[in-house]
Design an enzyme around this catalytic site. Structure first.
Site, mmCIF file in Angstrom:
data_model
loop_
_atom_site.group_PDB
_atom_site.id
_atom_site.type_symbol
_atom_site.label_atom_id
_atom_site.label_comp_id
_atom_site.label_asym_id
_atom_site.label_seq_id
_atom_site.Cartn_x
_atom_site.Cartn_y
_atom_site.Cartn_z
ATOM 1 N N SER A 1 -42.065 3.936 -21.344
ATOM 2 C CA SER A 1 -41.305 2.773 -21.480
ATOM 3 C C SER A 1 -40.016 3.353 -21.495
ATOM 4 O O SER A 1 -39.126 3.059 -21.103
ATOM 5 C CB SER A 1 -41.739 2.029 -22.823
ATOM 6 O OG SER A 1 -40.959 2.747 -23.348
ATOM 7 N N CYS A 2 -39.396 4.475 -21.409
ATOM 8 C CA CYS A 2 -38.247 4.797 -21.760
ATOM 9 C C CYS A 2 -37.909 7.078 -21.496
ATOM 10 O O CYS A 2 -38.701 7.254 -21.807
ATOM 11 C CB CYS A 2 -37.507 5.187 -23.416
ATOM 12 S SG CYS A 2 -36.113 6.307 -23.373
ATOM 13 N N GLY A 3 -37.595 7.246 -20.200
ATOM 14 C CA GLY A 3 -37.534 8.337 -19.556
ATOM 15 C C GLY A 3 -36.680 9.069 -20.123
ATOM 16 O O GLY A 3 -36.824 10.668 -20.051
#
Length: 284
Positions: free
Chosen positions: A114-116
């Site tokens: 969901s969040c790189g």
């Protein structure tokens, strides 16, 4: 090897009818990337194209930019509690010309689907220096080609058809022809798999191409495009403010809300060619 999809029994409700069936899910497993034997990052990804994922990640971080700068990539097989092998650890050995490990590369990341950008110490840590300037890329893109890209990307999503749970990234020519499409539970991983393919195929920098992504256009996706020399990035959803800021600074054409026959062009609109508006006929 790990599977791209997993089958799980579920209880299904449709209208008022209950039934038990087997559903197909997109697989999600951790991948640890090691650099010259040292742990570098762990990312949650859909198994498949792991070598490209690791190579693309290093392109995004500015460590490599040519195939010869990787000496080797190999799986590190180990034993699980059940005694079977695991292939969720990769070791990348750098070759001549690769950037020497710096503090920014030695830091440990923990990225999720969901969040790189999780684990980055600060915004400055992701503002890496690109090898190839893109502001002078003269590619011209017809609006009618751009609006067709979401359907072309969707048509190439084989695993999405079975699971409905994967992001996609596609690299296209100015005429809208697909060069490569990759899927993953994380949109940043899908892009890294594309960049790794391009690196290992000797295609960097990716001049005169368009990167099309499902979902939104985050700061990190803009960074990845810039680091690979991609002059245009299109997304079906919205960009973030920092994504637009970085695109403007870099000369990247950034397109968002690409749906149907509409789009928003946030930066570098000089690369877009639009058809002339229809002529009005005045009746007297």
């Amino acid at each position: 090897m790990s599977r791209v999809t997993v089958r799980r029994p579920i209880l299904r409700l449709r209208d008022t009818a209950l039934s038990r069936r087997v559903d197909v899910l997109a697989a999600e497993e951790p991948l640890e990337i090691r650099l010259d034997g040292r742990p570098l990052t762990v990312t949650m990804r859909t198994p498949g194209d792991d070598f490209d994922l690791a190579a693309g990640f290093l392109v995004s971080e500015g460590a490599i930019g040519a195939p010869g700068e990787i000496s080797s990539i190999r799986y590190c097989a180990g034993a699980t509690v059940e005694g079977s092998n695991t292939y969720n650890v990769l070791d990348v050995r750098l070759g001549p010309g690769a950037v020497t490990l710096t503090t920014s590369l030695e830091r440990n990341f923990y990225t999720t689907s969901s969040c790189g950008v999780c684990g980055k110490a600060s915004l400055d840590a992701v503002r890496t220096v690109a090898r190839w300037p893109i502001e002078d890329d003269p590619v011209q893109l017809a609006a009618e080609v751009i609006v067709a890209l979401p359907d072309r990307l969707r048509a190439a999503q084989r695993v999405f058809d079975r699971t409905g749970g994967l992001h996609a990234a596609g690299l296209f020519t100015p005429d809208g022809e697909p060069l490569c499409v990759r899927e993953d539970v994380g949109r940043h991983n899908a892009v890294d798999k594309l960049l790794g393919w391009a690196l290992r195929d000797g295609r960097l920098p990716l001049r005169s191409t368009v990167l099309m992504v499902s979902g939104r256009a985050s700061f990190e996706l803009v960074q990845k495009a810039v680091m690979a020399g991609v002059p245009a990035l299109a997304a079906v959803s919205a960009p973030s403010s920092l994504a637009v800021e970085l695109a403007a600074e870099s000369g990247l054409t950034l397109i968002g809300f690409l749906r149907g026959d509409s789009m928003n062009v946030y930066t570098a609109d000089h690369r877009l060619a639009f058809p002339p508006p229809p002529q009005r006929t005045d009746h007297t």
